[in-house]
Design a protein around this motif. Structure first.
Motif, short mmCIF file in Angstrom:
data_model
loop_
_atom_site.label_atom_id
_atom_site.label_comp_id
_atom_site.label_asym_id
_atom_site.label_seq_id
_atom_site.Cartn_x
_atom_site.Cartn_y
_atom_site.Cartn_z
N ARG A 62 26.95 -21.36 20.70
CA ARG A 62 26.61 -19.96 20.98
C ARG A 62 27.82 -19.06 20.80
O ARG A 62 27.74 -18.01 20.16
N GLY A 63 28.96 -19.47 21.35
CA GLY A 63 30.16 -18.66 21.19
C GLY A 63 30.61 -18.56 19.75
O GLY A 63 31.09 -17.51 19.31
N SER A 64 30.44 -19.64 19.00
CA SER A 64 30.83 -19.63 17.58
C SER A 64 29.95 -18.66 16.79
O SER A 64 30.44 -17.93 15.92
N PHE A 65 28.67 -18.66 17.09
CA PHE A 65 27.77 -17.73 16.38
C PHE A 65 28.12 -16.28 16.70
O PHE A 65 28.15 -15.42 15.81
N LEU A 66 28.39 -16.00 17.96
CA LEU A 66 28.71 -14.63 18.35
C LEU A 66 30.05 -14.17 17.77
O LEU A 66 30.29 -12.96 17.66
N ALA A 67 30.90 -15.12 17.39
CA ALA A 67 32.21 -14.76 16.82
C ALA A 67 32.11 -14.41 15.34
O ALA A 67 33.09 -13.89 14.77
N ILE A 68 30.97 -14.69 14.70
CA ILE A 68 30.80 -14.33 13.29
C ILE A 68 30.74 -12.81 13.16
O ILE A 68 30.03 -12.14 13.92
N HIS A 69 31.46 -12.27 12.22
CA HIS A 69 31.47 -10.82 12.03
C HIS A 69 30.08 -10.35 11.61
O HIS A 69 29.48 -10.89 10.68
N ARG A 70 29.57 -9.35 12.33
CA ARG A 70 28.21 -8.88 12.05
C ARG A 70 28.07 -8.35 10.62
O ARG A 70 26.99 -8.41 10.03
N GLY A 71 29.18 -7.85 10.07
CA GLY A 71 29.11 -7.31 8.72
C GLY A 71 28.75 -8.36 7.69
O GLY A 71 28.10 -8.06 6.68
N GLU A 72 29.15 -9.61 7.92
CA GLU A 72 28.83 -10.68 6.98
C GLU A 72 27.33 -10.95 6.97
O GLU A 72 26.74 -11.19 5.91
N LEU A 73 26.72 -10.93 8.15
CA LEU A 73 25.28 -11.15 8.22
C LEU A 73 24.52 -10.00 7.58
O LEU A 73 23.52 -10.20 6.88
N GLU A 74 25.00 -8.77 7.82
CA GLU A 74 24.34 -7.61 7.23
C GLU A 74 24.48 -7.63 5.71
O GLU A 74 23.54 -7.27 4.98
N ALA A 75 25.65 -8.06 5.22
CA ALA A 75 25.85 -8.14 3.77
C ALA A 75 24.93 -9.19 3.15
O ALA A 75 24.39 -8.98 2.05
N ALA A 76 24.73 -10.31 3.86
CA ALA A 76 23.85 -11.35 3.35
C ALA A 76 22.41 -10.84 3.27
O ALA A 76 21.69 -11.12 2.29
N ARG A 77 21.99 -10.08 4.28
CA ARG A 77 20.64 -9.51 4.25
C ARG A 77 20.52 -8.50 3.11
O ARG A 77 19.51 -8.46 2.39
#
Length: 248
Positions: free
Chosen positions: A134-149
């Motif tokens: 859970r902590g590892s997922f929350l540490a991912i930069h949100r911008g990377e997920l938005e860029a992937a979408r």
């Protein structure tokens, strides 16, 4: 001079006892300890992933279940959980077998020692691994997920190419700590009869009346196992981070 003679006598006695077969018993104990730890970590990784996903879910019911799991199994004594799974499991198996007529009304169907032990330790490990994931997922930069979408990646592709590599990279140090904890917790399943290192040392100490020798050896061997695992996890951390640029 007298101290040196006493030390040599103790070393000679230790060699004789280990050569008489107790050394082999301790080696088998190490093998069982590592088997318990590896299987428990695999069980914990599976449960921890599911619980972490539940705690990150938008659904309140799933979050409640995930929080309840980690609260209970991180808050209760490990030995109590092992007792519940082994002795409680024996009672459940016996009840089911009697109700189906598989055994007689006075017979008892015991929970397999190894199975009961690894399930208990695995569930405990899963509670800690859930927090690591859970902590590892929350540490991912949100911008990377938005860029992937924005790039049009499907949820499965995002998980495979973006989320999983990042989570693994960030989780390895925490998983190393959980591994160390699981090795130590494996000593508790000696109460179920699994001949891991602690039980092997206990049998040797009781049979030879050399408690100080065998418990000291057990402590040294546990320290060796935890010490050897540290560079292994360090190497795993470097491997999972090989494609990421480290800040200077």
């Amino acid at each position: 001079m007298e101290f040196l003679n006493n030390l040599l006598d103790q070393l000679s006695t230790a060699y004789e006892l280990l050569a008489a077969g107790w050394g082999v018993q301790l080696l088998w104990g190490i093998a069982w300890t590592l088997a318990v730890t590896v299987v428990s970590m695999l069980i914990g990784a599976t449960l921890g992933s599911l619980v972490a996903a539940a705690k990150l879910s938008q659904r309140g019911g799933l979050r409640f279940l995930g929080e309840s799991y980690t609260t209970v199994f991180r808050g209760e004594p490990e030995l109590l959980i092992i007792y519940l799974f082994y002795y409680g499991g024996t009672q459940v198996l016996t009840g089911v077998a009697r109700s189906t007529g598989s055994i007689g009304p006075t017979d008892i169907l015991n929970m397999p020692s190894f199975l009961g032990g690894v399930l208990a330790v695995g569930i405990i490990s899963g509670a800690y691994q859930a927090e690591v994931f859970r902590g590892s997922f929350l540490a991912i930069h949100r911008g990377e997920l938005e860029a992937a979408r924005a790039y049009g990646m499907s949820a499965l592709t995002r998980f495979r190419l973006v989320i999983m590599p990042q989570v693994l990279r960030l989780a390895v140090p925490g998983l190393g700590n959980v591994w160390q904890l699981t090795i130590k917790d494996s000593a508790l399943i000696s109460v179920t009869g699994v001949a891991e290192l602690m039980l092997s040392a206990n049998k040797a100490a009781r049979s030879t009346h050399h408690s100080l020798l065998f418990y000291t050896l057990a402590g040294i061997l546990y320290l060796v196992m935890t010490s050897v695992s540290t560079p292994i996890f360090d190497k795993a951390e470097r491997y999972t981070s090989r494609s990421f640029v480290r800040p200077k």
